[in-house]
Motif scaffolding. Structure first.
Motif, PDB file in Angstrom:
ATOM      1  N   ASN A 115       0.754  -1.233  -0.084  1.00  0.00           N
ATOM      2  CA  ASN A 115       0.060   0.046   0.017  1.00  0.00           C
ATOM      3  C   ASN A 115       0.767   1.231  -0.001  1.00  0.00           C
ATOM      4  O   ASN A 115       2.038   1.146   0.374  1.00  0.00           O
ATOM      5  N   VAL A 116       0.058   2.247  -0.522  1.00  0.00           N
ATOM      6  CA  VAL A 116       1.026   3.636  -0.196  1.00  0.00           C
ATOM      7  C   VAL A 116       0.589   3.814   1.196  1.00  0.00           C
ATOM      8  O   VAL A 116      -0.451   3.708   1.695  1.00  0.00           O
ATOM      9  N   LEU A 117       1.475   4.615   1.866  1.00  0.00           N
ATOM     10  CA  LEU A 117       1.307   5.102   3.323  1.00  0.00           C
ATOM     11  C   LEU A 117       0.506   6.106   3.433  1.00  0.00           C
ATOM     12  O   LEU A 117       0.345   6.961   2.517  1.00  0.00           O
ATOM     13  N   GLY A 118      -0.278   6.317   4.380  1.00  0.00           N
ATOM     14  CA  GLY A 118      -1.172   7.338   4.348  1.00  0.00           C
ATOM     15  C   GLY A 118      -2.751   7.279   4.099  1.00  0.00           C
ATOM     16  O   GLY A 118      -3.049   6.179   4.042  1.00  0.00           O
ATOM     17  N   HIS A 119      -3.113   8.585   3.717  1.00  0.00           N
ATOM     18  CA  HIS A 119      -4.480   8.832   3.496  1.00  0.00           C
ATOM     19  C   HIS A 119      -4.542   9.371   2.009  1.00  0.00           C
ATOM     20  O   HIS A 119      -5.514  10.317   2.127  1.00  0.00           O
ATOM     21  N   ASP A 120      -3.813   9.030   1.103  1.00  0.00           N
ATOM     22  CA  ASP A 120      -4.021   9.382  -0.213  1.00  0.00           C
ATOM     23  C   ASP A 120      -5.577   8.871  -0.613  1.00  0.00           C
ATOM     24  O   ASP A 120      -5.815   8.089  -0.325  1.00  0.00           O
ATOM     25  N   GLU A 121      -5.811  10.071  -1.998  1.00  0.00           N
ATOM     26  CA  GLU A 121      -7.034   9.609  -2.186  1.00  0.00           C
ATOM     27  C   GLU A 121      -7.265   8.486  -3.322  1.00  0.00           C
ATOM     28  O   GLU A 121      -8.065   7.712  -3.067  1.00  0.00           O
ATOM     29  N   VAL A 122      -5.966   8.145  -3.728  1.00  0.00           N
ATOM     30  CA  VAL A 122      -5.685   6.664  -4.584  1.00  0.00           C
ATOM     31  C   VAL A 122      -6.092   5.862  -3.596  1.00  0.00           C
ATOM     32  O   VAL A 122      -6.654   4.634  -3.793  1.00  0.00           O
ATOM     33  N   ARG A 123      -5.391   5.911  -2.489  1.00  0.00           N
ATOM     34  CA  ARG A 123      -5.424   4.622  -1.332  1.00  0.00           C
ATOM     35  C   ARG A 123      -7.002   4.373  -0.781  1.00  0.00           C
ATOM     36  O   ARG A 123      -7.677   3.255  -0.797  1.00  0.00           O
ATOM     37  N   ALA A 124      -7.618   5.662  -0.899  1.00  0.00           N
ATOM     38  CA  ALA A 124      -9.139   5.780  -0.352  1.00  0.00           C
ATOM     39  C   ALA A 124     -10.085   4.879  -1.389  1.00  0.00           C
ATOM     40  O   ALA A 124     -10.923   4.183  -1.123  1.00  0.00           O
ATOM     41  N   ALA A 125      -9.789   5.440  -2.717  1.00  0.00           N
ATOM     42  CA  ALA A 125     -10.395   4.770  -3.919  1.00  0.00           C
ATOM     43  C   ALA A 125     -10.089   3.283  -3.765  1.00  0.00           C
ATOM     44  O   ALA A 125     -11.098   2.509  -3.878  1.00  0.00           O
ATOM     45  N   PHE A 126      -9.036   2.960  -3.481  1.00  0.00           N
ATOM     46  CA  PHE A 126      -8.710   1.302  -3.638  1.00  0.00           C
ATOM     47  C   PHE A 126      -9.409   0.727  -2.364  1.00  0.00           C
ATOM     48  O   PHE A 126     -10.095  -0.494  -2.674  1.00  0.00           O
ATOM     49  N   GLU A 127      -9.374   1.291  -1.235  1.00  0.00           N
ATOM     50  CA  GLU A 127      -9.975   0.540  -0.195  1.00  0.00           C
ATOM     51  C   GLU A 127     -11.456   0.526  -0.354  1.00  0.00           C
ATOM     52  O   GLU A 127     -12.182  -0.706  -0.059  1.00  0.00           O
ATOM     53  N   SER A 128     -12.259   1.569  -0.768  1.00  0.00           N
ATOM     54  CA  SER A 128     -13.484   1.835  -1.365  1.00  0.00           C
ATOM     55  C   SER A 128     -14.059   0.954  -2.194  1.00  0.00           C
ATOM     56  O   SER A 128     -14.960  -0.208  -2.288  1.00  0.00           O
ATOM     57  N   ARG A 129     -13.364   0.851  -3.549  1.00  0.00           N
ATOM     58  CA  ARG A 129     -13.875   0.309  -4.746  1.00  0.00           C
ATOM     59  C   ARG A 129     -13.004  -1.251  -4.709  1.00  0.00           C
ATOM     60  O   ARG A 129     -14.036  -2.183  -5.128  1.00  0.00           O
TER      61      ARG A 129
END
Length: 133
Positions: free
Chosen positions: A57-71
């Protein structure tokens, strides 16, 4: 003229994937299903076929990580954190993290079995896309 150039740029950007799950170009992995990726990133599956997997994963609360976690994972950050707390007590650790997408890409390029996600604009011949989201 500027409007035509702007419209052409928007069309070009919309044809590329917004975010992409990637593996090394040397990897034997082909296209993966969302359930396979979810299982790998939730540490329910440690390999795909004969190949051991190493999710990153990328560290932190990046928008791409949030999209990955959600989608892809189907979880928001709070639910995912609760999942990892429960897994911790069962001896299961979360995926590795890298401080930037450049680091994720370099890790995936150089570590056999590594799987990560990137903005679609970062995908090039050094990595292989296995899922778009």
């Amino acid at each position: 003229m500027k409007a035509i150039v702007l419209a052409a740029c928007l069309v070009c950007m919309s044809n590329g994937a917004e975010y992409v799950v990637v593996v090394s170009k040397k990897s034997s992995f082909g296209a993966l299903s969302v359930s396979q990726i979810r299982d790998v990133f939730l540490q329910k599956r440690r390999s795909l076929g004969e190949q051991k997997t190493i999710p990153v994963n990328v560290l932190g609360h990046d928008e791409v990580r949030a999209a990955f976690e959600s989608r892809v994972l189907g979880m928001d950050r709070n639910r995912l954190n609760a999942y990892w707390v429960k897994q911790h007590f069962q001896g299961v650790t979360p995926p590795l993290t890298q401080p930037s997408f450049e680091s994720v890409k370099a890790f995936v390029e150089n570590v056999e079995g590594a799987i990560g996600y990137l903005p679609g604009s970062m995908v090039d011949a050094k990595v292989k896309a296995v899922y778009e989201f």
